[in-house]
Structure formats: C-alpha cells, structure tokens
Write an enzyme that holds these catalytic residues in place. Structure first.
Site, PDB file in Angstrom:
ATOM      1  N   VAL A  66       0.840  -1.204   0.000  1.00  0.00           N
ATOM      2  CA  VAL A  66       0.000   0.000   0.000  1.00  0.00           C
ATOM      3  C   VAL A  66       0.876   1.256   0.000  1.00  0.00           C
ATOM      4  O   VAL A  66       0.566   2.233  -0.695  1.00  0.00           O
ATOM      5  CB  VAL A  66      -0.988  -0.012   1.193  1.00  0.00           C
ATOM      6  CG1 VAL A  66      -1.798   1.281   1.238  1.00  0.00           C
ATOM      7  CG2 VAL A  66      -1.927  -1.213   1.088  1.00  0.00           C
ATOM      8  N   CYS A  67       1.970   1.236   0.741  1.00  0.00           N
ATOM      9  CA  CYS A  67       2.868   2.407   0.782  1.00  0.00           C
ATOM     10  C   CYS A  67       3.477   2.664  -0.595  1.00  0.00           C
ATOM     11  O   CYS A  67       3.568   3.816  -1.040  1.00  0.00           O
ATOM     12  CB  CYS A  67       3.981   2.193   1.810  1.00  0.00           C
ATOM     13  SG  CYS A  67       3.386   1.922   3.493  1.00  0.00           S
TER      14      CYS A  67
END
Length: 173
Positions: A66-67
C-alpha cells in the site's frame, strides 16, 4: 523532558489497536515544523518548502504494497499539480528510500526519513509507539503553513482518500 501525548483507539495495525504518540493535528492548525533527513542525509524542515502548498504523504515503509502504491499515486498526481510540493515521509533509512525511488522511477515526490528521532511523527501524532513506525496519514499544508486537510487512515493497511487530498491541495493554491 516533555511528556508526549499518547492517543489510543485512533488506528489499527493488522487489526490490532496501536498507540499514536503526539497531538492530533486538525484543519486550521498551524503546521508544526519538523526535521527529517533527505536522501543525501541532509536535514529537511517544513520551512524548506515555505511558500508552497504541500501534500505530506505519510507511510510506514516504502517496501510494502500500500505504501508503494500510495507513493506512486502521488508521484503521478504531482505531474498535474503545478506549484504543489509532495513530501513522502517514512522511517525507512534515506539509503533505502533513494534505492526504492530509483527502482520505482519516482522523481516528482520527495522522500524523507524520520528514522533519526521521529521529529515529524511526534509533531504530527503519527508515531506508532509499539512499532516505531509512522501511521498512514495525509496532511495538506497551504503556503502560509496552515493545515487545510488531515486524514489519519484508521487502518494502517488501507489507502487514504487520494481525491480529497488532491482537491484540498488544488483549493489551497
């Protein structure tokens, strides 16, 4: 030594509640200054980008899915956001951030490391006490250092509301 505010019940990490260190930043607040490290180990502060609108994208680690996606998304958006600086802050080491940006072709977002003393994390209330990571969040700060948008993402593994942050940055220009 000053006692830091601790906040619970705000964020979960892998479905477990965690403790955030630092105050809750709200829209209308003056953006706190901080000192983090750039990819060349140079100190970087909020004041270094004074006079511009800033999107501050906060991620636990660039080496997670997600990052990675969050940073890529803001890098793509940066091309259409003239006059807006996008800062991505994590506790990844500056060397790892530089390597990741090179491998991912990230060239419009400035990656900054809060690994040294969590100056950003504790100023913006995103330092996770139990893990010494930063919680996922997005802040938009106008050219006069006023906070115009805040999102503390309630589950660290979720995406932020990209559209809302981008619209807040456009409105702040």
């Amino acid at each position: 030594m000053t006692t830091q505010v601790e906040r619970t019940g705000v964020v979960t990490f892998k479905d477990q509640p965690v403790t955030l260190i630092g105050p809750e930043i709200k829209v209308g607040d003056k953006a706190p200054n901080f000192t983090v490290l750039g990819n060349a180990l140079n100190p970087v502060t909020l004041d270094d980008s004074k006079g511009t609108v800033r999107i501050i994208s906060v991620v636990p680690s660039l080496d997670t899915g997600v990052c990675d996606q969050q940073t890529r998304r803001f890098n793509e958006e940066a091309a259409q956001l003239e006059g807006v600086s996008i800062l991505t802050i994590s506790v990844d080491l500056p060397f790892a951030q530089k390597r990741w940006c090179g491998a991912a072709g990230i060239d419009k977002v400035e990656t900054l490391s809060d690994h040294r003393d969590l100056s950003f994390g504790t100023a913006y209330g995103v330092a996770i006490k139990e893990l010494r990571l930063l919680s996922r969040a997005v802040f938009v700060v106008d050219a006069n250092d006023k906070v115009v948008y805040v999102e503390y993402v309630p589950a660290v593994g979720q995406h932020p509301n990209y559209e809302a942050a981008i619209e807040a940055a456009k409105a702040a220009k």
